[in-house]
Design a protein around this motif. Structure first.
Motif, PDB file in Angstrom:
ATOM      1  N   ALA A 165     -47.977   9.333 -50.689  1.00 52.41           N
ATOM      2  CA  ALA A 165     -46.693   9.372 -50.005  1.00 52.41           C
ATOM      3  C   ALA A 165     -45.539   9.661 -50.956  1.00 52.41           C
ATOM      4  N   GLU A 166     -45.812   9.838 -52.244  1.00 49.66           N
ATOM      5  CA  GLU A 166     -44.741  10.035 -53.213  1.00 49.66           C
ATOM      6  C   GLU A 166     -44.107  11.407 -53.034  1.00 49.66           C
ATOM      7  N   LYS A 167     -42.796  11.413 -52.920  1.00 53.93           N
ATOM      8  CA  LYS A 167     -42.053  12.640 -52.671  1.00 53.93           C
ATOM      9  C   LYS A 167     -42.022  13.534 -53.905  1.00 53.93           C
ATOM     10  N   PHE A 168     -41.985  14.864 -53.683  1.00 51.25           N
ATOM     11  CA  PHE A 168     -41.828  15.804 -54.784  1.00 51.25           C
ATOM     12  C   PHE A 168     -40.794  16.859 -54.411  1.00 51.25           C
ATOM     13  N   SER A 169     -40.209  17.457 -55.450  1.00 47.51           N
ATOM     14  CA  SER A 169     -39.161  18.465 -55.280  1.00 47.51           C
ATOM     15  C   SER A 169     -39.582  19.757 -55.940  1.00 47.51           C
ATOM     16  N   VAL A 170     -39.481  20.869 -55.218  1.00 50.42           N
ATOM     17  CA  VAL A 170     -39.780  22.185 -55.778  1.00 50.42           C
ATOM     18  C   VAL A 170     -38.455  22.822 -56.187  1.00 50.42           C
ATOM     19  N   VAL A 171     -38.308  23.096 -57.481  1.00 50.36           N
ATOM     20  CA  VAL A 171     -37.070  23.665 -58.010  1.00 50.36           C
ATOM     21  C   VAL A 171     -37.281  25.155 -58.272  1.00 50.36           C
ATOM     22  N   LEU A 172     -36.379  25.985 -57.715  1.00 45.22           N
ATOM     23  CA  LEU A 172     -36.554  27.429 -57.755  1.00 45.22           C
ATOM     24  C   LEU A 172     -35.275  28.139 -58.202  1.00 45.22           C
ATOM     25  N   PRO A 173     -35.201  28.585 -59.453  1.00 48.51           N
ATOM     26  CA  PRO A 173     -34.076  29.438 -59.865  1.00 48.51           C
ATOM     27  C   PRO A 173     -34.165  30.781 -59.150  1.00 48.51           C
ATOM     28  N   VAL A 174     -33.022  31.293 -58.725  1.00 44.40           N
ATOM     29  CA  VAL A 174     -33.000  32.545 -57.960  1.00 44.40           C
ATOM     30  C   VAL A 174     -31.926  33.468 -58.520  1.00 44.40           C
ATOM     31  N   TYR A 175     -32.325  34.706 -58.794  1.00 38.03           N
ATOM     32  CA  TYR A 175     -31.348  35.729 -59.139  1.00 38.03           C
ATOM     33  C   TYR A 175     -31.799  37.053 -58.528  1.00 38.03           C
ATOM     34  N   ASN A 176     -31.111  37.482 -57.482  1.00 37.72           N
ATOM     35  CA  ASN A 176     -31.396  38.756 -56.803  1.00 37.72           C
ATOM     36  C   ASN A 176     -32.845  38.852 -56.331  1.00 37.72           C
ATOM     37  N   ALA A 232     -37.236  21.451 -51.143  1.00 36.46           N
ATOM     38  CA  ALA A 232     -37.126  22.663 -51.957  1.00 36.46           C
ATOM     39  C   ALA A 232     -35.673  22.803 -52.369  1.00 36.46           C
ATOM     40  N   VAL A 233     -35.428  22.876 -53.682  1.00 43.17           N
ATOM     41  CA  VAL A 233     -34.072  22.996 -54.203  1.00 43.17           C
ATOM     42  C   VAL A 233     -33.922  24.381 -54.840  1.00 43.17           C
ATOM     43  N   PHE A 234     -33.217  25.263 -54.154  1.00 47.22           N
ATOM     44  CA  PHE A 234     -32.948  26.604 -54.675  1.00 47.22           C
ATOM     45  C   PHE A 234     -31.673  26.548 -55.524  1.00 47.22           C
ATOM     46  N   VAL A 235     -31.709  27.225 -56.672  1.00 41.93           N
ATOM     47  CA  VAL A 235     -30.519  27.326 -57.518  1.00 41.93           C
ATOM     48  C   VAL A 235     -30.189  28.802 -57.679  1.00 41.93           C
ATOM     49  N   ASP A 236     -29.127  29.227 -56.997  1.00 36.11           N
ATOM     50  CA  ASP A 236     -28.734  30.641 -57.061  1.00 36.11           C
ATOM     51  C   ASP A 236     -27.868  30.886 -58.292  1.00 36.11           C
ATOM     52  N   ASP A 237     -28.361  31.779 -59.149  1.00 32.08           N
ATOM     53  CA  ASP A 237     -27.690  32.062 -60.425  1.00 32.08           C
ATOM     54  C   ASP A 237     -26.688  33.204 -60.265  1.00 32.08           C
ATOM     55  N   CYS A 238     -25.795  33.043 -59.288  1.00 29.77           N
ATOM     56  CA  CYS A 238     -24.749  34.029 -59.001  1.00 29.77           C
ATOM     57  C   CYS A 238     -25.344  35.402 -58.674  1.00 29.77           C
ATOM     58  N   PHE A 253     -24.331  28.777 -58.390  1.00 27.84           N
ATOM     59  CA  PHE A 253     -23.477  28.913 -59.560  1.00 27.84           C
ATOM     60  C   PHE A 253     -22.287  29.831 -59.271  1.00 27.84           C
ATOM     61  N   ALA A 254     -21.177  29.554 -59.942  1.00 24.77           N
ATOM     62  CA  ALA A 254     -19.990  30.402 -59.832  1.00 24.77           C
ATOM     63  C   ALA A 254     -20.091  31.624 -60.724  1.00 24.77           C
ATOM     64  N   GLU A 255     -20.957  31.542 -61.752  1.00 20.46           N
ATOM     65  CA  GLU A 255     -21.185  32.675 -62.635  1.00 20.46           C
ATOM     66  C   GLU A 255     -22.640  32.654 -63.089  1.00 20.46           C
ATOM     67  N   ASN A 256     -23.122  33.797 -63.543  1.00 20.54           N
ATOM     68  CA  ASN A 256     -24.506  33.903 -63.989  1.00 20.54           C
ATOM     69  C   ASN A 256     -24.685  33.143 -65.291  1.00 20.54           C
ATOM     70  N   ARG A 257     -25.592  32.155 -65.289  1.00 18.09           N
ATOM     71  CA  ARG A 257     -25.789  31.299 -66.455  1.00 18.09           C
ATOM     72  C   ARG A 257     -27.195  31.337 -67.013  1.00 18.09           C
ATOM     73  N   GLY A 258     -28.130  32.002 -66.341  1.00 20.42           N
ATOM     74  CA  GLY A 258     -29.476  32.131 -66.871  1.00 20.42           C
ATOM     75  C   GLY A 258     -30.453  31.124 -66.289  1.00 20.42           C
ATOM     76  N   GLN A 259     -31.734  31.402 -66.529  1.00 18.76           N
ATOM     77  CA  GLN A 259     -32.798  30.623 -65.892  1.00 18.76           C
ATOM     78  C   GLN A 259     -32.835  29.173 -66.363  1.00 18.76           C
ATOM     79  N   SER A 260     -32.620  28.938 -67.646  1.00 23.15           N
ATOM     80  CA  SER A 260     -32.654  27.563 -68.141  1.00 23.15           C
ATOM     81  C   SER A 260     -31.575  26.715 -67.489  1.00 23.15           C
ATOM     82  N   ALA A 261     -30.362  27.264 -67.384  1.00 21.83           N
ATOM     83  CA  ALA A 261     -29.270  26.533 -66.739  1.00 21.83           C
ATOM     84  C   ALA A 261     -29.598  26.255 -65.280  1.00 21.83           C
ATOM     85  N   ALA A 262     -30.225  27.222 -64.617  1.00 18.95           N
ATOM     86  CA  ALA A 262     -30.595  27.033 -63.217  1.00 18.95           C
ATOM     87  C   ALA A 262     -31.626  25.918 -63.066  1.00 18.95           C
ATOM     88  N   PHE A 263     -32.618  25.898 -63.965  1.00 16.26           N
ATOM     89  CA  PHE A 263     -33.592  24.810 -63.920  1.00 16.26           C
ATOM     90  C   PHE A 263     -32.898  23.461 -64.102  1.00 16.26           C
TER      91      PHE A 263
END
Length: 240
Positions: free
Chosen positions: A4-15, A40-46, A70-80
């Protein structure tokens, strides 16, 4: 680990506008099959295409979807990192948004997680990248292993399962996502590898070249080697 333990899928997104609907459908099928609560947590990298609009639509239609834009493109590491800060669970699953990682591997990786390990890494035994990308990765891996040996076959696979509390403690810097295994080891994580499926990119284009990655990788290796040699670790025996 409790089923029953919850998990989160983190997904950096750019175009990745052409992949997101299919990607979420596959994630939902895999996640629901585990019988555990999830998000599911999407992180849009501008993104400059319709990626953010599609993510908003997914969030409106599905309560499991959350996002950071994101307000500006910061890269995959920042998105993670933004995703790690945003999750509402003790377990993080990371993966790319380009559909090369296969969400159907998530249940097996979660099953392996917690059995004497705090990190499970996908091992792409059969890579579906271009010939040039495969060769450059092999060369880069050999150089990296000679300087920073993390003891895993495929540190570049984005499909990973990790403990949230450890992820929030590791050092943060540009391109850190390429060094998750050694950074997690520095925090005491034990690592298990699971062979996973790897698919050809169906839509969109790769965001990384070979020369720029190689040049940046030299500086990264120097920095990570320094972090390893200067890392402070301790175990508390007693306190009041």
């Amino acid at each position: 680990m409790s089923n029953a333990e919850k998990f989160s899928v983190v997904l950096p997104v750019y175009n990745e506008q052409d992949n997101l609907q299919t990607l979420f459908a596959e994630i939902r099928a895999a996640a629901d099959s585990t019988g555990r609560p999830w998000e599911a947590v999407f992180v849009d990298d501008c993104s400059t295409d319709r990626s953010l609009a599609i993510i908003r639509e997914l969030a409106e239609a599905h309560p499991e979807v959350r996002y950071v834009a994101f307000a500006e493109n910061r890269g995959q590491s920042a998105a993670f990192c933004a995703g790690f800060d945003a999750v509402d669970s003790d377990i993080v699953v990371t993966m790319d948004a380009d559909l090369q990682n296969d969400p159907s591997d998530i249940p097996d990786m979660l099953a392996a997680f917690g059995r004497d390990c705090e990190m499970v890494i996908g091992w792409r035994a059969k890579r579906r990248d271009t010939f040039i990308k495969r060769i450059s990765s092999r060369i880069a891996n050999k150089i990296r292993d000679s300087i920073v040996d993390d003891g895993v076959h495929d540190t570049g696979c984005s499909l990973k399962v990790m403990r949230t509390d450890l992820l929030r403690r590791i050092p943060r810097f540009k391109n850190m996502h390429r060094y998750f295994p050694i950074l997690m080891k520095m925090e005491g994580a034990r690592i298990h590898e699971v062979k996973v499926n790897h698919r050809q990119r169906g839509a969109g284009v790769s965001k990384y070249g070979t020369l720029d990655r190689a040049l940046a990788g030299i500086w990264d290796l120097i920095g990570v080697k320094w972090l390893i040699t200067r890392h402070i670790g301790y175990t508390v025996k007693e306190k009041k």
